[in-house]
Design a protein around this motif. Structure first.
Motif, PDB file in Angstrom:
ATOM      1  N   UNK A 219      -6.956  11.578  -2.581  1.00 56.68           N
ATOM      2  CA  UNK A 219      -8.217  11.036  -2.063  1.00 56.68           C
ATOM      3  C   UNK A 219      -8.196   9.513  -2.142  1.00 56.68           C
ATOM      4  N   UNK A 220      -7.676   8.991  -3.264  1.00 55.85           N
ATOM      5  CA  UNK A 220      -7.566   7.543  -3.417  1.00 55.85           C
ATOM      6  C   UNK A 220      -6.643   6.923  -2.386  1.00 55.85           C
ATOM      7  N   UNK A 221      -5.534   7.591  -2.077  1.00 58.97           N
ATOM      8  CA  UNK A 221      -4.597   7.076  -1.073  1.00 58.97           C
ATOM      9  C   UNK A 221      -5.249   7.055   0.307  1.00 58.97           C
ATOM     10  N   UNK A 222      -5.950   8.130   0.641  1.00 58.35           N
ATOM     11  CA  UNK A 222      -6.624   8.172   1.947  1.00 58.35           C
ATOM     12  C   UNK A 222      -7.667   7.067   2.062  1.00 58.35           C
TER      13      UNK A 222
ATOM     14  N   UNK B 139       0.845  -1.207   0.000  1.00 61.57           N
ATOM     15  CA  UNK B 139       0.000   0.000   0.000  1.00 61.57           C
ATOM     16  C   UNK B 139       0.876   1.250   0.000  1.00 61.57           C
ATOM     17  N   UNK B 140       1.901   1.244   0.856  1.00 64.45           N
ATOM     18  CA  UNK B 140       2.787   2.402   0.934  1.00 64.45           C
ATOM     19  C   UNK B 140       3.639   2.552  -0.328  1.00 64.45           C
ATOM     20  N   UNK B 141       4.138   1.450  -0.851  1.00 63.82           N
ATOM     21  CA  UNK B 141       4.983   1.512  -2.048  1.00 63.82           C
ATOM     22  C   UNK B 141       4.182   2.007  -3.246  1.00 63.82           C
ATOM     23  N   UNK B 142       2.939   1.527  -3.387  1.00 62.67           N
ATOM     24  CA  UNK B 142       2.087   1.972  -4.493  1.00 62.67           C
ATOM     25  C   UNK B 142       1.815   3.470  -4.386  1.00 62.67           C
ATOM     26  N   UNK B 143       1.505   3.935  -3.176  1.00 62.00           N
ATOM     27  CA  UNK B 143       1.264   5.364  -2.982  1.00 62.00           C
ATOM     28  C   UNK B 143       2.524   6.168  -3.293  1.00 62.00           C
TER      29      UNK B 143
ATOM     30  N   UNK C 239      -2.955  12.437   4.075  1.00 60.88           N
ATOM     31  CA  UNK C 239      -3.664  12.667   2.817  1.00 60.88           C
ATOM     32  C   UNK C 239      -4.877  13.574   3.008  1.00 60.88           C
ATOM     33  N   UNK C 240      -5.538  13.463   4.151  1.00 66.92           N
ATOM     34  CA  UNK C 240      -6.688  14.337   4.431  1.00 66.92           C
ATOM     35  C   UNK C 240      -6.248  15.801   4.458  1.00 66.92           C
TER      36      UNK C 240
END
Length: 232
Positions: free
Chosen positions: A196-199, A103-107, A163-164
């Motif tokens: 927004x997608x990451x959050x 999740x972190x690597x993709x972001x 992200x927010x």
């Protein structure tokens, strides 16, 4: 007995080498991020054709004051992406959960796109990135490593809250950028959608809500960064 001791110590030695390899890899990545040699995986939302450096000032839709202001805002956004890249890679390094690490690597990979787009726009505006980028990167990476030791839920919670706050910050920039600066606005709008997608991903993956003191401290640090990066 000597052979037995060597075999017993080998797993610990291997773990230390693995951590060292990871840190050395991150140093190399930091150099690429800071010198601008990373490449975006997606097309620039402002369009395929960039304006050569030095020609932006001659464009009639932007006055000199508007160009300077837009450059300041895009420098702030570029610093934000420097911080996000470092933060998420630091969070991924020691998170201890393979699925959450992804999740972190993709972001982080998507933040590279933002980083490149902002840098390209700064060139078009005949400006430059922040001179303090190495400091921003080092601080954010260290913060990410600390967050990774707080447990998966809080680690994700830190990502969600980051992200927010970035969403709010980008919404403000969309209001503040000159209306005629369509290229900067297109970049910022795509960045906001990605954040927004990451959050949402962090929340769905089990993020816990951070306490009010932590959230307030994050806002304070963000304010210092934005005010400084606009000028330096």
């Amino acid at each position: 007995m000597s052979t037995h001791t060597t075999m017993q110590d080998q797993p610990a030695f291997s773990r230390r080498m693995s951590v060292l390899d990871g840190l050395l890899s991150e140093v190399g990545r930091a150099v690429q991020v800071l010198d601008g040699s990373v490449h975006a995986g997606r097309p620039n939302p402002a369009g395929k054709h960039r304006i050569p450096a030095g020609q932006a000032a001659a464009r009639p839709e932007l006055t000199a004051a508007e160009q300077k202001h837009a450059a300041g805002l895009m420098r702030v956004n570029h610093v934000g992406e420097i911080c996000a890249q470092a933060l998420y890679r630091g969070q991924a390094l020691f998170c201890g959960d393979a699925a959450i690490e992804k999740v972190f690597v993709k972001a982080a990979n998507e933040e590279v796109d933002h980083l490149v787009w902002c840098r390209q726009r700064l060139v078009e505006l005949d400006s430059r990135p922040s001179l303090l980028n190495p400091l921003w990167y080092a601080g954010s990476f260290s913060l990410g490593m600390l967050a990774s030791r707080a447990g998966t839920a809080r680690n994700l919670g830190f990502m969600a809250e980051t992200e927010r706050q970035v969403e709010e910050h980008l919404d403000e920039h969309l209001k503040d950028l000159p209306l005629v600066d369509e290229r900067s606005r297109a970049i910022v709008a795509q960045m906001r959608d990605d954040e927004i997608g990451h959050r949402t991903t962090a929340e769905r993956s089990g993020a816990s809500k951070l306490g009010p003191i932590v959230r307030l401290a994050m806002r304070g640090m963000s304010k210092i960064m934005t005010v400084t990066a606009y000028r330096i």
